[in-house]
Write a protein that holds these residues in place. Sequence first.
Motif, PDB file in Angstrom:
ATOM      1  N   LEU A   8     -39.758  15.805  36.528  1.00 12.20           N
ATOM      2  CA  LEU A   8     -39.320  14.969  35.180  1.00 12.20           C
ATOM      3  C   LEU A   8     -38.315  15.898  34.683  1.00 12.20           C
ATOM      4  O   LEU A   8     -38.686  17.159  34.029  1.00 12.20           O
ATOM      5  CB  LEU A   8     -40.683  14.649  35.013  1.00 12.20           C
ATOM      6  N   VAL A   9     -36.802  15.517  34.383  1.00 10.88           N
ATOM      7  CA  VAL A   9     -36.377  16.620  33.970  1.00 10.88           C
ATOM      8  C   VAL A   9     -35.979  15.949  32.622  1.00 10.88           C
ATOM      9  O   VAL A   9     -35.202  15.413  32.101  1.00 10.88           O
ATOM     10  CB  VAL A   9     -34.586  16.573  34.879  1.00 10.88           C
ATOM     11  N   GLU A  10     -36.649  16.707  31.356  1.00 11.95           N
ATOM     12  CA  GLU A  10     -36.472  16.355  29.867  1.00 11.95           C
ATOM     13  C   GLU A  10     -36.440  17.535  29.089  1.00 11.95           C
ATOM     14  O   GLU A  10     -37.411  18.515  29.204  1.00 11.95           O
ATOM     15  CB  GLU A  10     -37.927  15.552  29.800  1.00 11.95           C
ATOM     16  N   ASP A  11     -35.737  17.535  28.253  1.00 14.87           N
ATOM     17  CA  ASP A  11     -36.059  18.601  27.042  1.00 14.87           C
ATOM     18  C   ASP A  11     -36.924  18.948  26.429  1.00 14.87           C
ATOM     19  O   ASP A  11     -36.876  20.000  25.037  1.00 14.87           O
ATOM     20  CB  ASP A  11     -34.718  19.553  27.091  1.00 14.87           C
ATOM     21  N   SER A  12     -37.234  17.131  25.750  1.00 14.58           N
ATOM     22  CA  SER A  12     -38.145  17.043  25.083  1.00 14.58           C
ATOM     23  C   SER A  12     -39.781  17.730  25.247  1.00 14.58           C
ATOM     24  O   SER A  12     -39.963  16.767  25.904  1.00 14.58           O
ATOM     25  CB  SER A  12     -37.812  15.857  24.477  1.00 14.58           C
ATOM     26  N   ALA A  34     -38.764  19.975  34.404  1.00 14.33           N
ATOM     27  CA  ALA A  34     -37.325  21.426  34.564  1.00 14.33           C
ATOM     28  C   ALA A  34     -37.068  20.382  33.224  1.00 14.33           C
ATOM     29  O   ALA A  34     -36.987  19.257  32.557  1.00 14.33           O
ATOM     30  CB  ALA A  34     -36.484  20.893  35.501  1.00 14.33           C
ATOM     31  N   GLU A  35     -36.157  21.903  33.092  1.00 16.53           N
ATOM     32  CA  GLU A  35     -35.100  21.229  31.109  1.00 16.53           C
ATOM     33  C   GLU A  35     -34.153  20.760  31.132  1.00 16.53           C
ATOM     34  O   GLU A  35     -33.717  21.335  30.144  1.00 16.53           O
ATOM     35  CB  GLU A  35     -35.916  22.371  29.962  1.00 16.53           C
ATOM     36  N   SER A  36     -33.214  21.386  32.623  1.00 18.94           N
ATOM     37  CA  SER A  36     -31.812  21.638  32.494  1.00 18.94           C
ATOM     38  C   SER A  36     -31.514  21.242  33.774  1.00 18.94           C
ATOM     39  O   SER A  36     -32.138  21.197  34.737  1.00 18.94           O
ATOM     40  CB  SER A  36     -31.556  23.281  32.462  1.00 18.94           C
ATOM     41  N   LEU A  58     -29.223  16.214  28.780  1.00 22.31           N
ATOM     42  CA  LEU A  58     -29.873  17.079  29.153  1.00 22.31           C
ATOM     43  C   LEU A  58     -28.786  18.553  28.544  1.00 22.31           C
ATOM     44  O   LEU A  58     -27.629  18.398  27.960  1.00 22.31           O
ATOM     45  CB  LEU A  58     -29.363  17.823  30.505  1.00 22.31           C
ATOM     46  N   PRO A  59     -29.367  19.681  27.954  1.00 24.33           N
ATOM     47  CA  PRO A  59     -28.665  20.563  27.528  1.00 24.33           C
ATOM     48  C   PRO A  59     -27.447  21.246  28.504  1.00 24.33           C
ATOM     49  O   PRO A  59     -26.584  21.323  27.664  1.00 24.33           O
ATOM     50  CB  PRO A  59     -29.666  22.337  27.710  1.00 24.33           C
TER      51      PRO A  59
END
Length: 130
Positions: A8-12, A34-36, A58-59
């Motif tokens: 799951l790729v999510e920055d929240s 992952a966040e990015s 994504l960032p």
Amino acid sequence: MPSQTVLLVEDSDFLTAHVSETLRSEHGFDIETAESAAETRSVLEDGGIDCVVTNYELPDETGIDLAASLAEIGGASDVPVVLFTGNSIESLAEEALEAGVSAFVSKSSRASGDMNVFANRIRLAIQANE
């Protein structure tokens, strides 16, 4: 059936916690996060991921850009990508499909409750690539 691993790729932090817990507890997926896009590529290089579920925004780039780049990662070119977005899916569909996105999930209607539709889209994307 062995458990399937979803990245799951999510920055929240809130959405990451909520979605991860529901997909894990209600649907039996193993979840990595992952966040990015850069972090995603690093995780994918290690292998063992059955599906990537990525936020559109994504960032460091878009989820569509991330999907398009997976062909460059050894062993990741056949990992299905599900785009998880709050944006209008219709406006992103053509570009996303060309980039290799397998399925779409709207945050507004699928990121709450038991997430049956969300989990089903992930399973179908994985099955289509087996």
